[in-house]
Design an enzyme around this catalytic site. Structure first.
Site, PDB file in Angstrom:
ATOM      1  N   CYS A  61      -7.695   5.585   6.019  1.00  0.00           N
ATOM      2  CA  CYS A  61      -7.592   6.027   4.622  1.00  0.00           C
ATOM      3  C   CYS A  61      -8.826   6.863   4.251  1.00  0.00           C
ATOM      4  O   CYS A  61      -9.016   7.940   4.793  1.00  0.00           O
ATOM      5  CB  CYS A  61      -7.388   4.835   3.695  1.00  0.00           C
ATOM      6  SG  CYS A  61      -6.800   5.312   2.043  1.00  0.00           S
ATOM      7  N   GLU A  99      -3.941  -2.385   8.716  1.00  0.00           N
ATOM      8  CA  GLU A  99      -4.366  -3.783   8.645  1.00  0.00           C
ATOM      9  C   GLU A  99      -3.459  -4.652   7.782  1.00  0.00           C
ATOM     10  O   GLU A  99      -3.492  -5.887   7.889  1.00  0.00           O
ATOM     11  CB  GLU A  99      -5.810  -3.867   8.135  1.00  0.00           C
ATOM     12  CG  GLU A  99      -6.024  -3.483   6.682  1.00  0.00           C
ATOM     13  CD  GLU A  99      -6.211  -1.990   6.457  1.00  0.00           C
ATOM     14  OE1 GLU A  99      -6.715  -1.617   5.386  1.00  0.00           O
ATOM     15  OE2 GLU A  99      -5.841  -1.196   7.349  1.00  0.00           O
ATOM     16  N   HIS A 123      -2.654   2.210   5.937  1.00  0.00           N
ATOM     17  CA  HIS A 123      -3.434   0.998   6.216  1.00  0.00           C
ATOM     18  C   HIS A 123      -2.760   0.156   7.305  1.00  0.00           C
ATOM     19  O   HIS A 123      -1.857  -0.628   7.015  1.00  0.00           O
ATOM     20  CB  HIS A 123      -3.598   0.173   4.938  1.00  0.00           C
ATOM     21  CG  HIS A 123      -4.521   0.802   3.953  1.00  0.00           C
ATOM     22  ND1 HIS A 123      -5.881   0.604   3.990  1.00  0.00           N
ATOM     23  CD2 HIS A 123      -4.283   1.661   2.916  1.00  0.00           C
ATOM     24  CE1 HIS A 123      -6.450   1.298   3.011  1.00  0.00           C
ATOM     25  NE2 HIS A 123      -5.508   1.949   2.355  1.00  0.00           N
TER      26      HIS A 123
END
EC number: 6.3.5.2
Length: 521
Positions: free
Chosen positions: A85, A179, A177
């Site tokens: 990001c 994660e 993202h």
């Protein structure tokens, strides 16, 4: 013994809400990592010995002057770099590309089309076999031009560069993202970077961590005695089990029964540690002292201070009886360490000061033993299971340090605490029986210092109100109230009113966070 810190990843934090989640995902892969603020002393990067560097997301804009940047040492290190990001945006801006503000922020689910199969994306497809990924976006700016030597590897219908890479340099960036769980193949991308590209071995396991910490503790304390304030919570329980395995009778735990614990918690703690595991535990029955100190006090912050200060006072008294104790063990965990470190410029996020350090008297002059300070809460729980603690204890919902003292609104009295502890136990018991306990993040009862009219038998009753609270959350920073079945809530309400004399009404809290907090005080 295996050195579990040899292969590691450095995460530079630009202030994203997901940074700790990146670290947890890497740890889940089996690789140690640390989070440093983006403006950490860059001269320490080489000495850290990372095998790769991740640049996190963040709330700033690379299009504005003074925006946070990665140290030049990151790019001079020769290490693989993965920008996520904002991390990709600063990667592009610093290496000769360009970024721009989007007309509209992109937040939520998105589909990313893979157009070049690099080491991150090779062979990845969606459920239909197309080179497309379902991901989670959260950004206002985007990369409009990749730097020299970079290739666009993924795009969307809204932004031209959803991912890019320079495979010669082993530099990678994604706008989404990986994660978060909403990015369905995010963990695969992180594993490819950490294991395949950086070459890390997966040595970070619960069993290896226990062996490592046992060796460290033995080296640190030698033949000295160690004391630990045992609360019955997850962190102190795991510390107790770990230290008992490391140093045996050299550990003495002090358990202060405040009268503000969960129902029969004091007996449960003694049964588990003193009787079952053979840990030396001094139980201090201090309920009378607590209720006396809290008499007439209604302000939540004043109650917290009284409860905390009295614990310190009692712990100090007990430690004075242990003349050979040279070390104090604490349940400090990694998020506490990160929150205390912060950023030297103030641009990276600082959530709170560390709540353990500084809580005990200066004159105690004890060295600190903190065997969990490298671990996240989920890792602490896995250690607890590996050490043989009951799963019901290890995966219990969070309980505030001041205990029921902040779940009794207003003045704290013994009768209120006993009533609340029993009501809370009924709520938790029914959650377990309905197989709902592990599906919500936290549940508890609250004692309201107001009376409500009811009918018991044929007689009018004027008795207390109990509120029930249950929430679902990922990080406890925000939370949704849990939509528990009506029939279930009816069962809990009936049990509380029928089994507890003094309660005439039960209500359910349907407030989210924000605007409400999870605890009532």
């Amino acid at each position: 013994m295996t050195n579990i810190h040899t292969d590691k990843i450095l995460i530079l934090d630009f202030g994203a809400q997901y940074t700790q989640l990146i670290a947890r995902r890497i740890r889940e892969i089996g690789v140690y990592c640390e989070i440093w603020a983006w403006d950490h002393d860059p001269s320490e990067i080489a000495g850290f010995g990372a095998k790769g560097i991740i640049l996190s997301g963040g709330p700033e804009s690379t299009t504005l002057p003074g925006a946070p940047v990665a140290p030049q040492e990151v790019f001079d290190s020769g290490l693989p770099v993965f920008g996520i990001c904002y991390g990709m945006q600063t990667l592009a801006a610093q290496l000769g590309g360009a970024t721009e503000a989007a007309d509209q922020r992109e937040f939520g689910h998105a589909e990313v089309d893979v157009i070049a199969a690099d080491a991150l994306f090779a062979g990845l497809t969606d459920h239909a076999g197309a080179p497309r990924l379902n991901v989670w976006m959260s950004h206002g700016d985007h990369v409009s031009q990749v730097p020299p030597g970079f290739t666009i590897t993924a795009t969307t219908d809204r932004i031209p560069v959803a991912a890019m890479s320079n495979e010669d340099k082993r530099w990678y960036g994604v706008q989404f993202h990986p994660e978060v769980t909403h990015t369905l193949q995010g963990q695969t991308l992180l594993r490819r970077f950490v294991v395949d590209i950086c070459g890390c071995q997966t040595l970070w396991t619960a069993a290896n961590i226990i062996d490592d910490q046992i060796a460290r503790v033995r080296e640190q304390v030698g033949d000295d005695d160690v004391i630990l304030g045992l609360s019955g919570g997850v962190d102190s329980s795991v510390v107790a089990a770990l230290l008992h395995k490391a140093i045996g009778d050299k550990l003495t735990c002090v358990f202060v029964d405040t009268g503000l614990l969960r129902w029969q918690e004091g007996d449960q703690v003694m049964a588990m540690f003193a009787e079952h595991m053979g840990v030396k535990v001094i139980r201090v029955n201090a309920a009378d002292r607590y209720f006396a100190k809290l008499e007439g006090v209604s302000d939540p912050e004043a109650k917290r201070k009284i409860i905390g200060n009295l614990f310190v006072e009692i712990f100090d008294e007990e430690s004075n009886t242990l003349a050979n104790a040279k070390w104090l063990a604490q349940g400090t965990i990694y998020p506490d360490v990160i929150e205390s470190a912060g950023s030297k410029t103030g641009n990276a996020h600082v959530i709170k000061s560390h709540h353990n350090v500084g809580g005990l008297p200066q004159h105690m002059k004890l060295g600190l033993v903190e065997p969990l300070r490298e671990l996240f809460k989920d890792e602490v729980r896995r250690l607890g299971v590996e050490l043989g603690l009951p799963r019901t204890m290890v995966y219990r919902h969070p309980f505030p340090g001041p205990g029921l003292g902040v779940r009794i609104l207003g003045e704290v009295k013994r009768e209120y605490a006993e009533l609340l502890a029993k009501a809370d136990a009924i709520f938790i018991d029914e959650l377990r029986k309905a197989d709902l306990y592990d599906k919500i993040s936290q549940a508890f009862a609250v004692f309201l210092p107001v009376k409500s009219v009811g009918v018991v038998g044929d007689a009018r009753a004027y008795e207390w109100v109990i509120a029930l609270r249950a929430v679902e959350t990922i990080d406890f920073m925000t939370a949704h109230w849990a939509h528990l079945p009506y029939d279930f809530l009816g069962t809990v309400s009936n049990r509380i009113i029928n089994e507890l004399r003094g309660v005439s009404r039960v209500v359910y809290d349907i407030s989210g966070k924000p605007p409400a907090t999870i605890e009532w005080e």
